[in-house]
Design a protein around this motif. Structure first.
Motif, PDB file in Angstrom:
ATOM      1  N   PRO A 423      -0.018  -4.751  -1.344  1.00 12.62           N
ATOM      2  CA  PRO A 423       0.819  -3.683  -2.062  1.00 12.62           C
ATOM      3  C   PRO A 423       0.585  -3.532  -3.423  1.00 12.62           C
ATOM      4  O   PRO A 423      -0.088  -4.254  -4.297  1.00 12.62           O
ATOM      5  CB  PRO A 423       2.192  -4.608  -2.105  1.00 12.62           C
ATOM      6  CG  PRO A 423       2.122  -5.588  -0.981  1.00 12.62           C
ATOM      7  CD  PRO A 423       0.586  -5.816  -0.942  1.00 12.62           C
ATOM      8  N   GLY A 424       0.510  -2.184  -3.718  1.00 14.98           N
ATOM      9  CA  GLY A 424       0.136  -1.658  -5.055  1.00 14.98           C
ATOM     10  C   GLY A 424      -1.183  -0.950  -4.859  1.00 14.98           C
ATOM     11  O   GLY A 424      -1.683  -0.378  -5.778  1.00 14.98           O
ATOM     12  N   SER A 425      -1.992  -1.031  -3.634  1.00 17.07           N
ATOM     13  CA  SER A 425      -3.321  -0.277  -3.613  1.00 17.07           C
ATOM     14  C   SER A 425      -2.958   1.123  -3.152  1.00 17.07           C
ATOM     15  O   SER A 425      -1.955   1.460  -2.671  1.00 17.07           O
ATOM     16  CB  SER A 425      -3.801  -1.005  -2.158  1.00 17.07           C
ATOM     17  OG  SER A 425      -4.080  -2.203  -2.275  1.00 17.07           O
ATOM     18  N   TYR A 426      -3.997   1.971  -3.548  1.00 14.89           N
ATOM     19  CA  TYR A 426      -3.933   3.375  -3.081  1.00 14.89           C
ATOM     20  C   TYR A 426      -4.961   3.515  -2.188  1.00 14.89           C
ATOM     21  O   TYR A 426      -6.010   2.969  -2.175  1.00 14.89           O
ATOM     22  CB  TYR A 426      -4.297   4.091  -4.201  1.00 14.89           C
ATOM     23  CG  TYR A 426      -3.054   4.354  -5.431  1.00 14.89           C
ATOM     24  CD1 TYR A 426      -2.381   5.233  -5.460  1.00 14.89           C
ATOM     25  CD2 TYR A 426      -3.074   3.371  -6.238  1.00 14.89           C
ATOM     26  CE1 TYR A 426      -1.260   5.603  -6.274  1.00 14.89           C
ATOM     27  CE2 TYR A 426      -1.843   3.390  -7.211  1.00 14.89           C
ATOM     28  CZ  TYR A 426      -0.929   4.731  -7.106  1.00 14.89           C
ATOM     29  OH  TYR A 426      -0.017   4.600  -8.036  1.00 14.89           O
ATOM     30  N   VAL A 427      -4.649   3.975  -0.829  1.00 15.78           N
ATOM     31  CA  VAL A 427      -5.308   3.949   0.332  1.00 15.78           C
ATOM     32  C   VAL A 427      -5.296   5.768   0.774  1.00 15.78           C
ATOM     33  O   VAL A 427      -4.467   6.156   0.410  1.00 15.78           O
ATOM     34  CB  VAL A 427      -4.885   3.005   1.369  1.00 15.78           C
ATOM     35  CG1 VAL A 427      -4.936   1.692   0.771  1.00 15.78           C
ATOM     36  CG2 VAL A 427      -3.365   3.376   1.887  1.00 15.78           C
ATOM     37  N   THR A 428      -6.495   5.848   1.634  1.00 20.43           N
ATOM     38  CA  THR A 428      -6.510   7.020   2.385  1.00 20.43           C
ATOM     39  C   THR A 428      -5.992   6.646   3.943  1.00 20.43           C
ATOM     40  O   THR A 428      -6.327   5.782   4.470  1.00 20.43           O
ATOM     41  CB  THR A 428      -7.830   7.695   2.314  1.00 20.43           C
ATOM     42  OG1 THR A 428      -8.225   7.927   0.951  1.00 20.43           O
ATOM     43  CG2 THR A 428      -7.717   8.826   3.179  1.00 20.43           C
ATOM     44  N   VAL A 429      -4.727   7.577   4.471  1.00 19.46           N
ATOM     45  CA  VAL A 429      -4.485   7.471   5.426  1.00 19.46           C
ATOM     46  C   VAL A 429      -4.413   8.607   6.502  1.00 19.46           C
ATOM     47  O   VAL A 429      -4.093   9.967   5.809  1.00 19.46           O
ATOM     48  CB  VAL A 429      -2.863   6.980   5.489  1.00 19.46           C
ATOM     49  CG1 VAL A 429      -2.324   6.852   6.878  1.00 19.46           C
ATOM     50  CG2 VAL A 429      -2.628   5.463   4.830  1.00 19.46           C
ATOM     51  N   ARG A 444      -7.882   4.745   6.491  1.00 19.10           N
ATOM     52  CA  ARG A 444      -8.888   5.225   6.575  1.00 19.10           C
ATOM     53  C   ARG A 444      -9.889   4.400   5.527  1.00 19.10           C
ATOM     54  O   ARG A 444     -11.017   4.005   5.622  1.00 19.10           O
ATOM     55  CB  ARG A 444      -9.004   6.714   6.212  1.00 19.10           C
ATOM     56  CG  ARG A 444      -8.274   7.624   7.317  1.00 19.10           C
ATOM     57  CD  ARG A 444      -9.292   7.895   8.438  1.00 19.10           C
ATOM     58  NE  ARG A 444      -8.851   9.102   9.086  1.00 19.10           N
ATOM     59  CZ  ARG A 444      -8.147   8.596  10.333  1.00 19.10           C
ATOM     60  NH1 ARG A 444      -7.818   7.441  10.671  1.00 19.10           N
ATOM     61  NH2 ARG A 444      -7.510   9.861  11.056  1.00 19.10           N
ATOM     62  N   ALA A 445      -9.293   4.424   4.251  1.00 18.17           N
ATOM     63  CA  ALA A 445     -10.219   3.898   3.157  1.00 18.17           C
ATOM     64  C   ALA A 445      -9.302   3.146   2.107  1.00 18.17           C
ATOM     65  O   ALA A 445      -8.153   3.762   1.953  1.00 18.17           O
ATOM     66  CB  ALA A 445     -11.234   4.430   2.936  1.00 18.17           C
ATOM     67  N   VAL A 446      -9.619   2.219   1.389  1.00 22.53           N
ATOM     68  CA  VAL A 446      -8.907   1.776   0.110  1.00 22.53           C
ATOM     69  C   VAL A 446      -9.623   2.246  -1.260  1.00 22.53           C
ATOM     70  O   VAL A 446     -10.803   2.447  -1.293  1.00 22.53           O
ATOM     71  CB  VAL A 446      -8.763   0.355  -0.177  1.00 22.53           C
ATOM     72  CG1 VAL A 446      -8.434  -0.391  -1.177  1.00 22.53           C
ATOM     73  CG2 VAL A 446      -8.358  -0.572   1.228  1.00 22.53           C
ATOM     74  N   LEU A 447      -8.712   3.067  -1.797  1.00 28.89           N
ATOM     75  CA  LEU A 447      -9.326   3.827  -2.859  1.00 28.89           C
ATOM     76  C   LEU A 447      -9.275   3.268  -4.278  1.00 28.89           C
ATOM     77  O   LEU A 447     -10.133   3.152  -5.150  1.00 28.89           O
ATOM     78  CB  LEU A 447      -8.487   5.200  -3.086  1.00 28.89           C
ATOM     79  CG  LEU A 447      -8.565   6.210  -2.023  1.00 28.89           C
ATOM     80  CD1 LEU A 447      -7.335   7.330  -2.031  1.00 28.89           C
ATOM     81  CD2 LEU A 447      -9.958   6.659  -1.578  1.00 28.89           C
ATOM     82  N   GLN A 448      -8.243   2.288  -4.431  1.00 26.89           N
ATOM     83  CA  GLN A 448      -8.064   1.644  -5.732  1.00 26.89           C
ATOM     84  C   GLN A 448      -6.937   0.355  -5.353  1.00 26.89           C
ATOM     85  O   GLN A 448      -6.037   0.517  -4.890  1.00 26.89           O
ATOM     86  CB  GLN A 448      -7.021   2.574  -6.816  1.00 26.89           C
ATOM     87  CG  GLN A 448      -7.069   1.822  -7.922  1.00 26.89           C
ATOM     88  CD  GLN A 448      -6.140   2.559  -8.862  1.00 26.89           C
ATOM     89  OE1 GLN A 448      -6.630   3.720  -9.560  1.00 26.89           O
ATOM     90  NE2 GLN A 448      -5.032   2.135  -9.324  1.00 26.89           N
ATOM     91  N   PRO A 449      -7.435  -0.501  -5.892  1.00 28.23           N
ATOM     92  CA  PRO A 449      -6.788  -2.066  -5.499  1.00 28.23           C
ATOM     93  C   PRO A 449      -5.730  -2.084  -6.534  1.00 28.23           C
ATOM     94  O   PRO A 449      -5.456  -1.345  -7.538  1.00 28.23           O
ATOM     95  CB  PRO A 449      -7.686  -3.308  -5.440  1.00 28.23           C
ATOM     96  CG  PRO A 449      -8.665  -2.702  -6.425  1.00 28.23           C
ATOM     97  CD  PRO A 449      -8.874  -1.135  -6.267  1.00 28.23           C
TER      98      PRO A 449
END
Length: 465
Positions: A423-429, A444-449
């Motif tokens: 929780p709190g991660s920015y991801v691509t979906v 798809r990918a984790v952009l920012q933890p």
């Protein structure tokens, strides 16, 4: 052993924010969260008085607590917020087992009032004016989501909508100084918050009381959006009559400001809008909405609509359906008119619309709103979206959820929690499915933890709006 508190909250985001402040104030006073009513020593309600149903739920819950308190004489019950500001002594008259009643203007006094009530008996302390209505330090707030925070920029409202009691219970508009708001956001960012929502009864008029001439909301959006570490800025609620070109420009030009606009319509009938004292016509509303969509790329728009305002005819309602269809909302909060004592509309009893007619219209409106919402969501299938991860889905134990920049809820199926992004991660979906109220996606990918501090215990707040 430390005393334990439980919060129960009715109503809007402002009440949720008040509840978070109360949690911090109570903990600073030595209380700790209770896991349930069974082990609570203090139960605090933050209340709403916008709709009659909130009143009924509050008094229903207070009635249930009466027997509980008879078995546990040490239990304290406090009621604050808008309904407390409006009803005052009436709450104790209807529920004499309530220990403390405090209003919208002295929330910070709640811990002291609880101590006083323990010594002196029931206390009703509801100031008429804005004394003590500071927003409180960031340290005195507790958040369910440590990466996301509410920030109050303004309290009160200077509008006089015929159906609304907020000006009576929240007072006149009072804006916090711009530098003070920005300083709070900077402090939140240092604690790992990446998303803030600016709160006000009419954010578009923010700062007009400070300058005595023009709003400062566009400047505030740019300033908050430039704070290091803040990735998303949202706001609620604006008033259509005050949506200015410079605000739309600030939304488009400030990367952190989310392409999301909540623009309450209330009615599509000019006659009803005039009776409501809304200050705009349906065409003026649509023109401002078109200007916002033309300027802010990929803008999501939500709204509020009231069905059954006194005197609403079938022709009036047909105009509302037409405007709602033309606007093509991403989502809408639809309400059946509820007369609030003390408002102008509550006195229009001779013009009240038959409840069966209102119920039928409400259903017709729901069909129109959900049709446009589904179409908007289906248009996103096949796209990749940046999503802020919130945590486990509340509906599906085999999925996690998050929100796009447009505020759209996305569910991602993944039966193994070990594979969920934090929780709190920015991801691509990747968006693979759509429904009227949510999207389905694939990670798809984790952009920012996450950047936030370790998660505190969840604030025990039941939002009952």
């Amino acid at each position: 052993m430390a005393r334990r508190y439980l919060l129960r909250t009715f109503g809007c985001q402002m009440n949720e924010h008040d509840a978070a402040r109360l949690a911090g104030l109570l903990e600073d006073d030595g209380l700790v969260p209770a896991s349930s009513l069974e082990d609570a020593d203090v139960v605090v309600f933050t209340t709403c008085c916008i709709r009659e149903s909130a009143d009924q739920r509050l008094y229903g819950q207070l009635g249930q607590l009466k027997a509980w308190k008879e078995r546990r004489p040490g239990l304290q019950i406090a009621v604050g917020g808008c309904l407390a500001q409006k009803d005052r002594e009436g709450i104790v008259a209807r529920a004499p087992h309530v220990d403390v009643v405090f209003g919208t203007h002295n929330l910070g006094a709640a811990p002291g009032l609880l101590r006083r009530a323990a010594e002196e008996g029931p206390v009703v302390a509801v100031p008429e004016g804005p004394e003590g209505h500071d927003d409180g330090p960031v340290a005195a707030q507790r958040r369910d989501l440590p990466f996301s925070a509410w920030v109050t920029i303004q309290v009160g409202c200077d509008n006089r909508c015929a159906f609304c009691i907020v000006p009576q219970v929240r007072g006149r508009e009072a804006s916090r100084p711009l530098a003070e708001v920005v300083a709070e956001v900077e402090q939140l960012a240092t604690r790992g918050v990446t998303e803030v929502t600016l709160l006000g009864q009419n954010v578009n008029s923010y700062g007009r009381d400070l300058t005595r001439r023009r709003p400062l909301f566009a400047e505030l959006l740019r300033a908050v959006g430039s704070v290091r570490g803040i990735r998303r800025v949202r706001f609620t609620s604006p008033h259509p009559k005050d949506l200015r070109p410079e605000t739309i420009a600030a939304m488009a030009e400030t990367e952190a400001v989310c392409p999301q606009l909540h623009l309450p319509l209330q009615s599509g009938s000019d006659r009803v809008l005039a009776a409501m004292h809304r200050g705009y016509t349906a065409q003026r509303y649509l023109d401002r909405l078109a200007a916002a969509r033309a300027t802010v790329p990929d803008l999501a728009v939500t709204t509020d609509i009231i069905v059954g305002f006194p005197g609403e005819t079938e022709e009036d309602f047909s105009q509302t359906l037409a405007v709602a269809a033309e606007a093509g909302y991403d989502s809408a909060y639809t309400f059946i008119f509820s007369p609030r004592p003390g408002t102008e509309a509550a006195g229009m009893t001779a013009s009240f619309v038959d409840p069966e007619v209102v119920a039928e219209r409400f259903e017709r409106l729901r069909v129109v709103v959900e049709r446009s919402a589904l179409a908007r969501h289906q248009a996103r299938v096949g796209r990749e979206e940046e999503v802020l991860v919130e945590g486990p889905s509340t509906k599906d134990p085999g999925a996690w959820s998050g929100r796009t920049a447009q505020g759209k809820l996305v569910h991602v199926a993944e039966p193994d929690p070990a594979r969920w992004p934090a929780p709190g991660s920015y991801v691509t979906v990747g968006i693979v499915g759509a429904a009227p109220h949510f999207l389905r996606g694939e990670l798809r990918a984790v952009l920012q933890p996450p950047r936030h501090e370790p998660t505190r215990r969840r604030v025990p707040v039941a939002v009952l709006g």
